[in-house]
Design a protein around this motif. Structure first.
Motif, short mmCIF file in Angstrom:
data_model
loop_
_atom_site.label_atom_id
_atom_site.label_comp_id
_atom_site.label_asym_id
_atom_site.label_seq_id
_atom_site.Cartn_x
_atom_site.Cartn_y
_atom_site.Cartn_z
N SER A 157 21.81 -32.47 -5.48
CA SER A 157 21.89 -31.11 -4.93
C SER A 157 21.60 -30.05 -5.98
O SER A 157 21.07 -28.98 -5.68
CB SER A 157 23.27 -30.88 -4.31
N ASP A 158 21.93 -30.34 -7.25
CA ASP A 158 21.67 -29.36 -8.31
C ASP A 158 20.18 -29.16 -8.54
O ASP A 158 19.74 -28.07 -8.94
CB ASP A 158 22.35 -29.80 -9.60
N THR A 159 19.38 -30.20 -8.26
CA THR A 159 17.93 -30.06 -8.43
C THR A 159 17.37 -29.07 -7.41
O THR A 159 16.58 -28.18 -7.76
CB THR A 159 17.25 -31.43 -8.26
N ALA A 160 17.75 -29.26 -6.15
CA ALA A 160 17.28 -28.34 -5.11
C ALA A 160 17.79 -26.92 -5.37
O ALA A 160 17.06 -25.94 -5.17
CB ALA A 160 17.74 -28.83 -3.74
N THR A 161 19.04 -26.81 -5.81
CA THR A 161 19.61 -25.50 -6.07
C THR A 161 18.88 -24.80 -7.22
O THR A 161 18.63 -23.59 -7.17
CB THR A 161 21.11 -25.62 -6.41
N ALA A 162 18.53 -25.57 -8.26
CA ALA A 162 17.82 -24.98 -9.40
C ALA A 162 16.46 -24.46 -8.97
O ALA A 162 16.04 -23.37 -9.39
CB ALA A 162 17.66 -26.02 -10.50
N LEU A 163 15.77 -25.21 -8.12
CA LEU A 163 14.48 -24.74 -7.63
C LEU A 163 14.64 -23.44 -6.85
O LEU A 163 13.85 -22.49 -6.99
CB LEU A 163 13.82 -25.81 -6.76
N ALA A 164 15.66 -23.39 -5.99
CA ALA A 164 15.88 -22.20 -5.18
C ALA A 164 16.30 -21.01 -6.03
O ALA A 164 15.86 -19.88 -5.81
CB ALA A 164 16.94 -22.49 -4.13
N SER A 165 17.14 -21.25 -7.02
CA SER A 165 17.65 -20.16 -7.85
C SER A 165 16.55 -19.55 -8.70
O SER A 165 16.45 -18.33 -8.83
CB SER A 165 18.78 -20.67 -8.74
N ASN A 166 15.72 -20.42 -9.29
CA ASN A 166 14.66 -19.92 -10.14
C ASN A 166 13.46 -19.42 -9.34
O ASN A 166 12.72 -18.56 -9.79
CB ASN A 166 14.19 -21.01 -11.10
N GLY A 167 13.27 -20.00 -8.17
CA GLY A 167 12.13 -19.62 -7.35
C GLY A 167 10.82 -20.10 -7.91
O GLY A 167 9.75 -19.67 -7.49
N THR A 168 10.90 -20.99 -8.90
CA THR A 168 9.70 -21.52 -9.53
C THR A 168 10.05 -22.84 -10.18
O THR A 168 11.18 -23.33 -10.05
CB THR A 168 9.16 -20.53 -10.58
N LEU A 169 9.09 -23.44 -10.86
CA LEU A 169 9.32 -24.71 -11.54
C LEU A 169 9.52 -24.45 -13.02
O LEU A 169 8.56 -24.24 -13.77
CB LEU A 169 8.13 -25.65 -11.33
N SER A 170 10.77 -24.46 -13.46
CA SER A 170 11.07 -24.31 -14.88
C SER A 170 10.85 -25.64 -15.59
O SER A 170 10.75 -26.69 -14.95
CB SER A 170 12.50 -23.84 -15.08
N ALA A 171 10.78 -25.60 -16.90
CA ALA A 171 10.60 -26.83 -17.67
C ALA A 171 11.77 -27.78 -17.45
O ALA A 171 11.60 -29.00 -17.33
CB ALA A 171 10.45 -26.50 -19.16
N ALA A 172 12.99 -27.21 -17.37
CA ALA A 172 14.18 -28.05 -17.16
C ALA A 172 14.16 -28.69 -15.78
O ALA A 172 14.47 -29.88 -15.62
CB ALA A 172 15.44 -27.21 -17.33
N SER A 173 13.77 -27.90 -14.77
CA SER A 173 13.70 -28.45 -13.42
C SER A 173 12.61 -29.51 -13.32
O SER A 173 12.79 -30.54 -12.66
CB SER A 173 13.41 -27.33 -12.41
N GLN A 174 11.50 -29.28 -13.98
CA GLN A 174 10.42 -30.26 -13.98
C GLN A 174 10.89 -31.58 -14.59
O GLN A 174 10.66 -32.65 -14.03
CB GLN A 174 9.22 -29.72 -14.74
N SER A 175 11.55 -31.49 -15.72
CA SER A 175 12.04 -32.70 -16.39
C SER A 175 13.02 -33.46 -15.51
O SER A 175 12.96 -34.69 -15.40
CB SER A 175 12.71 -32.31 -17.72
N ALA A 176 13.94 -32.72 -14.86
CA ALA A 176 14.91 -33.36 -13.98
C ALA A 176 14.25 -34.01 -12.78
O ALA A 176 14.60 -35.13 -12.38
CB ALA A 176 15.96 -32.34 -13.53
N LEU A 177 13.29 -33.32 -12.19
CA LEU A 177 12.59 -33.87 -11.03
C LEU A 177 11.87 -35.16 -11.38
O LEU A 177 11.94 -36.15 -10.64
CB LEU A 177 11.59 -32.85 -10.49
N VAL A 178 11.16 -35.15 -12.50
CA VAL A 178 10.40 -36.33 -12.91
C VAL A 178 11.36 -37.48 -13.22
O VAL A 178 11.16 -38.62 -12.76
CB VAL A 178 9.51 -36.02 -14.12
N ARG A 179 12.39 -37.20 -14.00
CA ARG A 179 13.33 -38.25 -14.41
C ARG A 179 14.03 -38.87 -13.20
O ARG A 179 14.12 -40.10 -13.07
CB ARG A 179 14.36 -37.67 -15.38
#
Length: 319
Positions: A157-179
Motif C-alpha cells: 500500500s505504501d507504493t501506491a500511496t507514494a505514487l499518489a502523493s508525489n504525483g510522479t515517479l520518484s527515484a525511490a518509488s521507481q526502485s521500490a516498484l522494480v524491487r
C-alpha cells in the motif's frame, strides 16, 4: 513464500474384511462369512468385473494443477515485464512533484492514454501495470481489481500511496516498484515449481494406482478362465486381492504424509491459510474432491473389496 509442515491426520480406508464366525478362524470360514451380505449373494459371477478404473479424480487434479501453473507463470512473466518497463523509465528529479496532483489515490485510479493530463511518468507506470499485470487472460476472473487495489495488494500500500502523493515517479518509488515486482515474480516462480512437484506426484500416484488396478484385473481374468470349481485358484485370488487392498492402505498413508508436508505454503500470491493451504488453494475451487488422491484410493480399495466378496461368493457356490 515459506515452507510449512502441518500436523498429520490419519487417513484409513475403512476395513470390510469378512467377520469371522465364533470358533472359526480358517480361510473357508472367512469366505463363508463374506457371502452372507445380500448384495454379495446377488452378485455371484465375475464376468465383466475386470474393468479398469478411470482414475478421473487424479487426472482431473493434474489438469487443474497444469491450468493453475500456467496462470501463475503468466503472472510471473507479467511482473517481470512490468519491472523491466519501470526500470527503463527516467525518474523525476529529486524533490520534484507533479503539478495538479492533490495527493489522493484518485491520481492512480485511471489511466487514459488518449489524453496528456497528469504527469507523463506516472501515466507510463500505470499504463505499464495495466498492460502487463492486469492484462493476463485470467485477471478479471481471478482478481477484477482496480489499479490502486492491485498495486496495494501486490506491491504494498505504501507504493501506491507514494505514487499518489508525489504525483510522479520518484527515484525511490521507481526502485521500490522494480524491487517488489521482481519479488512478486520470484514468488510466482516458486509457486509454479511447487505446483509442478504436485503434478509430478499425481502422475506417479496415478501410475501406482493403475498398477494395482491392472493386477486386480489380471487376477479376475485369470479366475474367469479357470474351468470347473477352481476352488484353489479362487482362494489364491482372494488372498492376492487382500494384498492389493493392503497396498492401497500403504499408498493412502504415504499420501497423507505428503499432505502434512506440502511443497510450500502459499502466502504472497495466495490468500489462504491453514495446515493444508497449498492443497486448498489447488483443489478447493474445483468441482472434484478436496483430496483427490485419497478419494481415488478409497474408490479402488472399495472395488477390490467388492471383488473379494464376489470371489467368496463363487467359492460358496462351488461347495
Amino acid at each position: 513464500m515459506s515452507v510449512h509442515s502441518g500436523p498429520s491426520t490419519a487417513f484409513r480406508i475403512p476395513a470390510s474384511d469378512p467377520a469371522p464366525i465364533a470358533e472359526c478362524t480358517t480361510l473357508s470360514c472367512e469366505v463363508g462369512a463374506a457371502v452372507t451380505a445380500p448384495a454379495v449373494i446377488a452378485a455371484v459371477v465375475l464376468a465383466g468385473l475386470a474393468a479398469f478404473l478411470a482414475f478421473a479424480y487424479v487426472r482431473d487434479a493434474a489438469e487443474a494443477g497444469k491450468r493453475e501453473q500456467q496462470r501463475v507463470l503468466a503472472e510471473r512473466d507479467a511482473f517481470e515485464t512490468f519491472a523491466d518497463r519501470v526500470a527503463a523509465l527516467d525518474p523525476a528529479p529529486s524533490g520534484s512533484t507533479a503539478s495538479g496532483i492533490d495527493g489522493s489515490m484518485a491520481a492512480v485510479r485511471t489511466v487514459d492514454r488518449s489524453t496528456d493530463t497528469g504527469d507523463v511518468r506516472l501515466r507510463r507506470v500505470l499504463a505499464a501495470y495495466r498492460d502487463t499485470v492486469m492484462s493476463v487472460p485470467h485477471y478479471r476472473e481471478e482478481y477484477d481489481e482496480t489499479i490502486p487495489e492491485s498495486l496495494a495488494a501486490e506491491l504494498g500500500s505504501d507504493t501506491a500511496t507514494a505514487l499518489a502523493s508525489n504525483g510522479t515517479l520518484s527515484a525511490a518509488s521507481q526502485s521500490a516498484l522494480v524491487r517488489r515486482s521482481r519479488r512478486a515474480a520470484e514468488a510466482r516462480s516458486s509457486l509454479a515449481d511447487a505446483i509442478g512437484e504436485e503434478i509430478d506426484a499425481l502422475r506417479a500416484l496415478e501410475n501406482d494406482l493403475a498398477s494395482v488396478d491392472r493386477r486386480r484385473e489380471r487376477l479376475l481374468e485369470h479366475l474367469d478362465g479357470v474351468s470347473g470349481a477352481g476352488t484353489g485358484a479362487a482362494i489364491d485370488v482372494w488372498e492376492r486381492l487382500e494384498d492389493l487392498e493392503r497396498e492401497c492402505d500403504e499408498i493412502a498413508a504415504d499420501r497423507q504424509a505428503a499432505l502434512a508436508d506440502p511443497p510450500m505454503t502459499p502466502d504472497a500470491a495466495v490468500d489462504i491459510e491453514g495446515d493444508h493451504a497449498f492443497y486448498e488453494y489447488l483443489y478447493g475451487p474445483t468441482d472434484g474432491p478436496r483430496y483427490p488422491v485419497l478419494a481415488q484410493v478409497s474408490e479402488l480399495a472399495e472395488r477390490i473389496r467388492e471383488d473379494r466378496d464376489r470371489v467368496a461368493s463363487r467359492l460358496a457356490g462351488s461347495r
